[in-house]
Every structure is written in C-alpha cells, then in structure tokens.
Write a protein that holds these residues in place. Structure first.
Motif, PDB file in Angstrom:
ATOM      1  N   PHE A 157     -95.702  66.761  61.927  1.00  0.00           N
ATOM      2  CA  PHE A 157     -95.408  66.505  63.333  1.00  0.00           C
ATOM      3  C   PHE A 157     -96.736  66.247  63.906  1.00  0.00           C
ATOM      4  O   PHE A 157     -97.251  65.956  65.055  1.00  0.00           O
ATOM      5  CB  PHE A 157     -94.387  67.661  63.963  1.00  0.00           C
ATOM      6  CG  PHE A 157     -93.115  68.202  62.793  1.00  0.00           C
ATOM      7  CD1 PHE A 157     -92.749  66.050  62.470  1.00  0.00           C
ATOM      8  CD2 PHE A 157     -92.385  68.690  62.706  1.00  0.00           C
ATOM      9  CE1 PHE A 157     -91.086  66.583  62.398  1.00  0.00           C
ATOM     10  CE2 PHE A 157     -90.603  68.409  62.707  1.00  0.00           C
ATOM     11  CZ  PHE A 157     -90.325  66.962  62.044  1.00  0.00           C
ATOM     12  N   VAL A 158     -97.600  67.315  62.978  1.00  0.00           N
ATOM     13  CA  VAL A 158     -99.405  67.497  63.340  1.00  0.00           C
ATOM     14  C   VAL A 158    -100.222  66.358  63.290  1.00  0.00           C
ATOM     15  O   VAL A 158    -100.685  66.177  63.911  1.00  0.00           O
ATOM     16  CB  VAL A 158     -99.593  69.089  62.639  1.00  0.00           C
ATOM     17  CG1 VAL A 158    -101.201  68.962  63.324  1.00  0.00           C
ATOM     18  CG2 VAL A 158     -98.773  70.500  62.724  1.00  0.00           C
ATOM     19  N   SER A 159    -100.121  65.796  62.460  1.00  0.00           N
ATOM     20  CA  SER A 159    -100.749  64.947  61.905  1.00  0.00           C
ATOM     21  C   SER A 159    -100.775  64.065  62.985  1.00  0.00           C
ATOM     22  O   SER A 159    -101.689  63.351  63.673  1.00  0.00           O
ATOM     23  CB  SER A 159    -100.789  64.303  60.302  1.00  0.00           C
ATOM     24  OG  SER A 159    -101.566  65.284  59.588  1.00  0.00           O
ATOM     25  N   ALA A 160     -99.183  63.500  63.414  1.00  0.00           N
ATOM     26  CA  ALA A 160     -99.326  62.324  64.401  1.00  0.00           C
ATOM     27  C   ALA A 160     -99.964  62.842  65.421  1.00  0.00           C
ATOM     28  O   ALA A 160    -100.908  61.644  65.866  1.00  0.00           O
ATOM     29  CB  ALA A 160     -97.544  62.145  64.350  1.00  0.00           C
ATOM     30  N   LEU A 161    -100.199  63.900  66.419  1.00  0.00           N
ATOM     31  CA  LEU A 161    -100.976  64.050  67.496  1.00  0.00           C
ATOM     32  C   LEU A 161    -101.935  64.560  67.399  1.00  0.00           C
ATOM     33  O   LEU A 161    -102.457  63.331  68.106  1.00  0.00           O
ATOM     34  CB  LEU A 161     -99.952  65.233  68.241  1.00  0.00           C
ATOM     35  CG  LEU A 161     -98.546  65.523  68.293  1.00  0.00           C
ATOM     36  CD1 LEU A 161     -98.024  66.996  68.544  1.00  0.00           C
ATOM     37  CD2 LEU A 161     -97.902  64.175  69.042  1.00  0.00           C
ATOM     38  N   LEU A 162    -102.698  64.621  66.152  1.00  0.00           N
ATOM     39  CA  LEU A 162    -103.949  64.398  65.709  1.00  0.00           C
ATOM     40  C   LEU A 162    -104.941  63.331  65.563  1.00  0.00           C
ATOM     41  O   LEU A 162    -105.557  63.015  66.415  1.00  0.00           O
ATOM     42  CB  LEU A 162    -104.441  66.375  64.537  1.00  0.00           C
ATOM     43  CG  LEU A 162    -103.902  67.618  64.435  1.00  0.00           C
ATOM     44  CD1 LEU A 162    -104.519  67.388  63.729  1.00  0.00           C
ATOM     45  CD2 LEU A 162    -104.794  67.762  66.354  1.00  0.00           C
ATOM     46  N   LEU A 163    -103.782  62.176  64.985  1.00  0.00           N
ATOM     47  CA  LEU A 163    -104.116  61.086  64.516  1.00  0.00           C
ATOM     48  C   LEU A 163    -103.776  60.173  66.280  1.00  0.00           C
ATOM     49  O   LEU A 163    -106.283  59.030  66.035  1.00  0.00           O
ATOM     50  CB  LEU A 163    -103.203  61.025  63.819  1.00  0.00           C
ATOM     51  CG  LEU A 163    -103.679  60.580  62.610  1.00  0.00           C
ATOM     52  CD1 LEU A 163    -102.190  60.109  61.735  1.00  0.00           C
ATOM     53  CD2 LEU A 163    -104.857  60.208  62.118  1.00  0.00           C
ATOM     54  N   ALA A 164    -103.851  60.321  67.093  1.00  0.00           N
ATOM     55  CA  ALA A 164    -104.505  59.736  68.994  1.00  0.00           C
ATOM     56  C   ALA A 164    -104.751  60.586  69.469  1.00  0.00           C
ATOM     57  O   ALA A 164    -105.112  59.929  70.416  1.00  0.00           O
ATOM     58  CB  ALA A 164    -102.720  59.095  68.637  1.00  0.00           C
TER      59      ALA A 164
END
Length: 423
Positions: free
Chosen positions: A172-179
C-alpha cells in the motif's frame, strides 16, 4: 489427471535420496522487476531493464502498462520501456499479482481516461481498499473498493498528504510512493495502525526511487514524503530473486548436501537475504563464495523461534523446514500473511498437518513440535509459496504429491522441471 501444461496433478514431488551438490542460477527478482517497470513507464525517457523476471506476474505488469499506452519491448533478454502519454479506456488483468493490483491504480490516475481492473477469483479476496481510498483523498476518482474496480483518470493527480493503515501490506505504501513524484504536489504518506509488515520492501522502493533521482524523505517513522519532479530514466540489471531461492537452499538442509545460488548480491534490499541467518540458525553452514551464496546442510534441521514480520513471504519454506526439524519451533509476527494469495497460516497448518506435522495455528503464527511425517497430497490454493513448501517436504518424505504445482509459474517459469532436474 494431467494439466494443460502436461504436468500430473497432483504432481509427485521428487525425493532427495542422497545429499545434493548443485549450483543454481535463479530468475530475476519479481519485486525489483515490477518496481523497475513502473518507474521506467513513468520516467522522462526510455529505460532498459536487464535480466528481468519472465513470469506470469511480470507479464501481467507489462500487459497492464501496455494497456495504458506505454511501449514495452520484451523481444530480447533485456526489456526496453519507452514512456508515452498514458491513456484509457483500458483494462488491466491483475491475475494473482498483488504488485499489479496495487502499483498500477496510482499510475492509472495519471492516465487520461478510465482504466478498469480485475483478476483471478482468488485475487478478489486480497485487500486493496486502502490504496483506492488514498487515491480518492489525493484527488483521483475511483469506482469500487475491491476487484473489480475502475480508476477514472484525467491525466493528472493533485497529490498531497494522506494517512493510510498499511498493516495488511507494505505494498500500500510502495504503490503511492512509486507514482508520487508525478503527482502535482508529490505525496506525503503517513501510516496509522499496527506495524507495517515487510518493511524491507518499502526500503527497496525508496532506494529505487532515489536511484531514479527522486527526492524521498523517510527520516520520520511511519512517514514517507516524495517531492514532485521528474523520474529520471535509468537502465537497471535485476538481481536474482532471493525469496525464490528459499526452496533451493532448503534442499541443502533437507538432503544434508550443498546448494550454491549464483550471483547472490553482497548487499541488497531484498527480504530473501534473511535466509542466510535463518538457515544458519537451523543448523546449516552458510557463506559466500566467488560464485554466490553456498549453503551446506548438517544432516539435521534444528527448530527456531523467529519473528518473520518483515520477511513474511519466507514463511511457507521456513514452516516446511520447521515441520521436519528435530526440536520445537515458533514462527510469529506474521498475521498479515493471511491476506496473501491465500490465508497462508491456515493453509500451512492444514496441509503440513495433513502430512503428519504437529503444528498449531496461532492468530499471528505457527508452532511446531517434532513429528514423523508421511506421504499425502499437499494443497497449494493457487499460491506459489505453498507449492514451494510442498516440494521441500516432498524432498524429505516419500509419496508427497503437490496439487497444482504449475502455480509456481507466477514467479518461476517451469519450476517443476527445474526442481526435478536437481534431484
């Protein structure tokens, strides 16, 4: 019964009749491959992803990016990703890939048009609502809270601050950080809730972002701030998948032999690197050689008391070894893996118990006492890590058959053939 792949179902797991002595070269890391593909698709120019994982999960990621208009050339061993203006209408098939279901909705928010998401039946039970709620907070229109759902992008995401509960998945965290760097105001993600599991995967995301020139501030616990700006194009060579090494290194412990995994990195953000310490504690000799990482079994497997919260994906392989150990074991801190491809704690307790293991299921873990195992069919629940556990036990116990062993194609094409050739 024979499957469409030509494999018997259930598949007779090969028995290790003598100590093995093998070198293996493993496919690339799924976690690194799919993160690299997302960042390349959002970058300011073409990127080359060298030695990527070629599997169902990575193929689904490529398909999702292509559906939104990104150009991905997979005709060679090295994949070239050329960013374009993302657009809909599009449909993304998530299959059983959590990274596709969670990493691509924020990307879809940057697309001009509607992007619909769906996946396999098992996938509809996996959590994604926190990502979708966060996108709404950040200014994206989303229909639905679980698969199937739709993201109605208008070509830009306002971004800003958002608070989520990432205790079910670090993705959930990585998803928002990547974009996040592509959002107008960047993204400021705060976690509120029980501890985030699998934090090494968030560290991997942060490290990759920084290598692409993105400004990430993670100095404060449970908070990650990504500044708006370009994502620099970057060619990257993918490390071997260290979590996929688990069954092979376990084979050294089970057979009392030696397995060398070639090209094991001396420094890495992959959670699978924890296997070095785990196997040493279970009685193996572990060390680096010029070729990679070498593990030699002692002829006995010792029980362990481990908190696997940060490396939950290793639980099935470690649990299989615990079931074969000569002393009690307790694996804890892993309640979150109930939300993986299947409820892994319940599945491991059921399937290992069905082969004679003395296993007790707890809300956040498993306990084992030494027991004599016997043959039988080991169910996998469309979960590649469950299949890994089954073949590990099968290497030590006569007449173990693994149901739907082909599910391993999620992260390893032709795993059954590769495994059988070692034995």
């Amino acid at each position: 019964m024979t499957t469409s792949t030509g494999l018997a179902d259930p598949w007779p797991a090969p028995r290790a009749r003598m100590p093995v002595d093998v070198d293996v070269s493993l496919p690339g890391s799924k976690s690194l491959t799919n993160r690299a593909l997302v960042l390349a698709a959002l970058a300011d120019g073409p990127s080359v992803v060298r030695r990527p994982l070629v599997s169902r999960d990575s193929t689904l990621m490529v398909g999702g990016l292509r559906a939104m208009g990104c150009e991905v050339d997979t005709g060679r061993d090295d994949w070239t990703v050329t960013p374009t203006s993302l657009r809909g209408p599009a449909t993304v098939d998530c299959g059983l890939a959590g990274t596709v279901m969670r990493f691509l909705p924020p990307v879809a928010g940057l697309a001009a048009g509607r992007v619909d998401f769906d996946g396999d039946a098992h996938m509809r039970r996996r959590p994604v609502g926190e990502v979708l709620s966060a996108l709404r907070t950040l200014g994206v229109s989303v229909e639905g809270d679980a698969l199937p759902f739709g993201v109605l992008g208008d070509g830009a995401v306002p971004g800003g601050a958002v608070t989520i509960d990432a205790s079910a998945s670090s993705q959930f965290v990585s998803a928002l950080l990547l974009a996040g760097a592509r959002f107008d105001s960047g993204v400021d993600v705060r976690h509120a809730g029980p501890p985030v599991p699998s934090l090494p995967h968030v560290a991997m995301t942060v490290a990759l972002l920084r290598e692409h020139g993105v400004d990430v501030d993670d100095r404060e616990a449970d908070r990650w701030r990504v500044s708006p700006g370009p994502i620099a194009a970057q060619d990257r060579t993918i490390e071997p998948d260290l979590s996929n090494a688990a069954p092979f290194l376990a084979l050294a412990a089970v057979s009392g032999g030696t397995v060398t995994v070639r090209d094991w990195p001396r420094a890495t953000t992959q959670a699978g690197d924890a296997l070095r310490a785990i196997l040493a504690e279970m009685g193996c000799e572990v060390g680096f050689t010029e070729e990679g990482l070498r593990v030699t079994g002692s002829g006995a497997i010792h029980g362990v008391d481990l908190d696997l919260h940060d490396v939950g994906e290793l639980t099935p392989a470690v649990a299989a070894l615990c079931a074969l150990a000569d002393s009690p074991s307790h694996l804890r801190g892993i309640g979150h893996i109930r939300g993986h491809e299947t409820d892994r704690l319940a599945a491991l307790a059921r399937e290992l118990g069905g082969l004679g293991a003395d296993v007790t299921e707890h809300p956040d873990g498993l306990s084992f006492r030494p027991a004599r195992l016997h043959g039988g069919t080991f169910g996998t629940y469309a979960d590649h890590r469950m299949a890994h556990a089954g073949v590990i036990v099968g290497a030590a116990v006569d007449d173990v058959a693994v149901a739907d062993v082909g599910t391993t194609s999620k992260t390893f094409t032709d795993f059954p053939g590769f495994w059988a050739a070692l034995l």
